[in-house]
Enzyme design. Structure first.
Site, mmCIF file in Angstrom:
data_model
loop_
_atom_site.group_PDB
_atom_site.id
_atom_site.type_symbol
_atom_site.label_atom_id
_atom_site.label_comp_id
_atom_site.label_asym_id
_atom_site.label_seq_id
_atom_site.Cartn_x
_atom_site.Cartn_y
_atom_site.Cartn_z
ATOM 1 N N ASP A 1 0.924 -1.151 -0.050
ATOM 2 C CA ASP A 1 0.090 0.069 0.058
ATOM 3 C C ASP A 1 0.881 1.098 0.187
ATOM 4 O O ASP A 1 2.032 0.936 0.295
ATOM 5 C CB ASP A 1 -0.990 -0.088 1.124
ATOM 6 C CG ASP A 1 -2.304 0.864 1.023
ATOM 7 O OD1 ASP A 1 -2.186 1.455 -0.037
ATOM 8 O OD2 ASP A 1 -2.926 0.838 1.926
ATOM 9 N N ASP B 1 -3.789 7.085 -3.715
ATOM 10 C CA ASP B 1 -4.881 7.527 -3.943
ATOM 11 C C ASP B 1 -5.281 8.552 -3.021
ATOM 12 O O ASP B 1 -4.644 8.926 -1.826
ATOM 13 C CB ASP B 1 -5.973 6.514 -4.116
ATOM 14 C CG ASP B 1 -5.696 5.508 -2.860
ATOM 15 O OD1 ASP B 1 -4.789 5.107 -2.449
ATOM 16 O OD2 ASP B 1 -6.822 4.969 -2.461
ATOM 17 N N CYS C 1 -14.942 -22.355 20.063
ATOM 18 C CA CYS C 1 -14.142 -22.353 18.997
ATOM 19 C C CYS C 1 -13.379 -23.593 18.897
ATOM 20 O O CYS C 1 -12.873 -24.099 19.873
ATOM 21 C CB CYS C 1 -13.344 -21.023 18.767
ATOM 22 S SG CYS C 1 -11.994 -21.100 17.349
#
Ligand code: GUN
Ligand code: ZN
Length: 644
Positions: A88, A123, A275
């Protein structure tokens, strides 16, 4: 560089090729903090089977030491990971800290220099509370930067990500998608959505994804920037997102949060882990609570990654099965704001329908009232309301039936006796609305299980408003037939009705008429179900046993081609392709020159040359829009070649 392998609507299993290897999508990309190794990249690869990583080039760039290391040995060696790495650009830091101090050209060329497989342009992060004007300026600036990047790096090693921005303004998102599509890039993140996820503004998120996708068309892969919570994977994949980066697994762990597909729970509130991941099966909550802070953070991060990975596997299996809508409908019940998104999808039915297959291999399961909004159901409802032409001239008999009487016609045939003595139409009240009896064996009428037999009353009202329905009588047993005035000896047979209506629904208007124009004969199985349809002695259609639709045989295709003025099942290919297709070889996107926009994935189509010579029948895999976007991969599976 991106090819679709399997699909369900907009959701897809794809293959994305990078200089460091191929990634099967949808996939998660764990975020690696170059300053701090929480879980080793080796462990990520070996134990978690992670195929692709993402790291931040701006953080590396800002540190003299890391920068030097990255430039010298490259990003793969630095992170000790030989698979694909995305970087990024620092945009997210501008969202968090308000500013970044690097030139866009500089940070992009830095990413290229360190050998990133997917570099991201700098961006402009569009915030949700931005004014439209500001968002538009930032969006345009982002597109300009993508344009420059394209000019500089097109054709070179490594991909460049062109993020879609535009805040919460659908037209800006769509426009940005269109502009990026025109630049013909090869990787598209949807950016500026982290604040929406953090604030549980999932309806806004869905609007942003759909409008970005609309603009982008079938281009891909599409990456949802910063979407790291497994509770939204199924929904985002359903809408056509392919990649998810996640720093959440680490961020949540830091504050003691465990992620689940149903939501988040803090360790301090837990007494039972519920879990089955390696972390939770080898520790109790007390043990986890008693660990040192660092160790606890590491283990919770591992739990979070296990859960993320497992959920993505589940999503992928659902694509294979064609059950992703059901998974989404279950998952969105994790939070009311997520549940609301189903209404947002309902409002975008016309877009979603374009990708919706006419049938699926498995039965449709009702998970709650929102199931009735699914495109698979709305499509058939819409067609019955506005396109269906009752085959007989006489009145319509309305039957009330329970689902356990499916398929209804076999049940009713006994009651009705001969169905050929009357000019009657038959309509059944089903959970998805009134359905013509002759459609009762096609998907999803027969292939569905609803929790209630009740028919939505307003749909019957709507049906009765049709101009061609003037006489409807409720079935009250045999005496209903006696009450009808004139038995008609030359009524259309029920089998013929079935062929006619199914062909109209599956192919197009008039298809039923031309395919029944002659002497019909049927080959039936021992249960009396039609297997093959013969017209004037020629085998024109076979019935698919699992969904009641037809496969087209050569004479059937020839009839449609000769007699329909505008058949909507046309795939036009180059002469060279036609030659191969006529030998039974598949149709590839590269060679398709034209295609009907009405064709949906899974539809039966006719493959023709540019001179309209029939080459083959085929089963559609990509839509028209997708064929135009992909220059590679399968477009349709040839069923039967028409060698001359
Ligand atoms: N990370 C999270 N959101 C964004 C975004 O909009 N752009 C970039 N480049 N990175 C992000
Ligand atoms: Zn766990």
């Amino acid at each position: 560089m991106f090819e679709i392998k399997k699909r369900d609507g907009l959701a897809r299993i794809g293959e994305f090729t990078t200089p460091s290897g191929t990634v099967e999508t949808p996939a998660i990309m764990p975020v690696i903090n170059p300053n701090f190794e929480l879980i080793s990249t080796e462990k990520l690869k070996e134990e978690f089977d992670i195929q692709v990583l993402i790291t931040n080039s701006y953080i590396i760039y800002q540190s003299e030491e890391l920068k030097e290391e990255a430039l010298e040995e490259g990003i793969h060696s630095m992170l000790d990971f030989s698979g694909p790495i995305m970087t990024d650009s620092g945009t997210f830091q501008s969202h968090v800290y308000g500013d970044v101090v690097v030139e866009p050209e500089e940070i992009l060329s830095f990413q290229k220099k360190i050998g990133s497989d997917i570099s991201t342009i700098l961006d402009e992060f569009t915030e949700p509370d931005e004014t439209e004007l500001d968002a538009e300026k930032k969006m345009e600036k982002t597109v300009q930067r993508a344009k420059k990047a394209k000019e500089e790096f097109a054709g070179k090693e490594g991909h460049t990500a062109f993020p879609i921005q535009g805040s919460v303004y659908p037209h800006l998102r769509e426009r940005c998608g269109e502009l990026m599509k025109e630049l013909d890039g090869d990787f598209y993140p949807i950016g500026g959505v982290v604040p929406l996820m953090e604030d549980y503004k999932f309806s806004e998120l869905v609007k942003v994804i759909v409008s970005s996708k609309k603009g982008l068309g079938a281009k891909g892969p599409v990456h949802l920037f910063g979407a790291g919570h497994p509770m939204i994977y199924s929904l985002a994949v359903l809408l056509g997102c392919d990649l998810f980066d996640s720093s959440s697994y680490a961020k949540y762990a830091k504050r003691g949060d465990l992620m689940y597909p149903e939501g988040t729970k803090n360790l301090s509130d837990l007494e039972h882990l519920g879990c089955e991941c390696p972390v939770c099966t080898s520790h109790t909550t007390e043990e986890l609570k008693d660990l040192s802070e660092d160790k606890r953070e590491e283990l919770l991060a591992e739990h979070n990654l296990w859960i993320s990975r497992k959920e993505m596997e589940k999503v992928k299996q659902s694509i294979v099965e064609g059950t992703l809508w059901e998974l989404v409908e279950r998952r969105v019940r994790g939070h009311p704001e997520l549940l609301k998104t189903l209404k947002v999808l309902d409002d975008r039915y016309e877009y979603l329908e374009k990708f919706e297959p006419r049938s699926r291999k498995r039965a449709l399961f009702d998970t709650g009232s929102e199931t009735y909004w699914r495109p698979a159901i709305k499509r058939i409802q819409d067609w019955i309301m506005s396109e269906y032409e009752p085959p007989a001239d006489g009145p319509t008999i309305l039957f009330e039936m329970d689902q356990d009487k499916k398929p209804y016609n076999r049940h009713l045939r006994e009651e009705l006796g001969s169905m050929e003595d009357h000019e009657l139409n038959y309509l059944v009240e089903t959970p998805i609305g009134p359905v013509p009896l002759e459609m009762d064996e096609i998907y999803p009428v027969a292939q569905s299980i609803f929790s209630s037999d009740k028919m939505p009353e307003k749909l019957l009202t709507r049906y009765k408003e049709r101009k061609d329905i003037d006489n409807m009588i409720r079935w009250e047993g045999k005496k209903t037939l006696d009450s009808l005035s004139q038995p008609h000896q030359e009524g259309i047979s029920f089998d013929e009705m079935k062929i006619k209506t199914t062909a109209d629904y599956q192919f197009c208007k008039e298809a039923g008429k031309v395919l029944t124009d002659g002497t019909l004969e049927f080959v039936k199985n021992n249960k009396g179900r039609i297997k093959n349809v013969m017209l004037d002695g020629e085998h024109i259609l076979s019935v698919r046993h699992y969904d009641g639709f037809f496969t087209l045989k050569k004479p059937g295709a020839q009839i449609l081609w000769a007699k329909l003025s505008s058949p909507k099942m046309r795939i036009e290919v180059t002469d060279e392709s036609a030659k191969f297709n006529s030998e039974g070889k598949n149709v590839f996107a590269k060679f398709v020159t034209e295609m009907s926009g009405e064709l949906r994935p899974g539809d039966e189509a006719i493959v023709v040359t540019q001179d309209d010579e029939i080459a083959a029948t085929a089963r559609v895999f990509l839509t028209k829009e997708e064929v135009q976007a992909f220059k590679r991969g399968l477009a349709a599976r040839t069923r039967e070649g028409f060698e001359t």
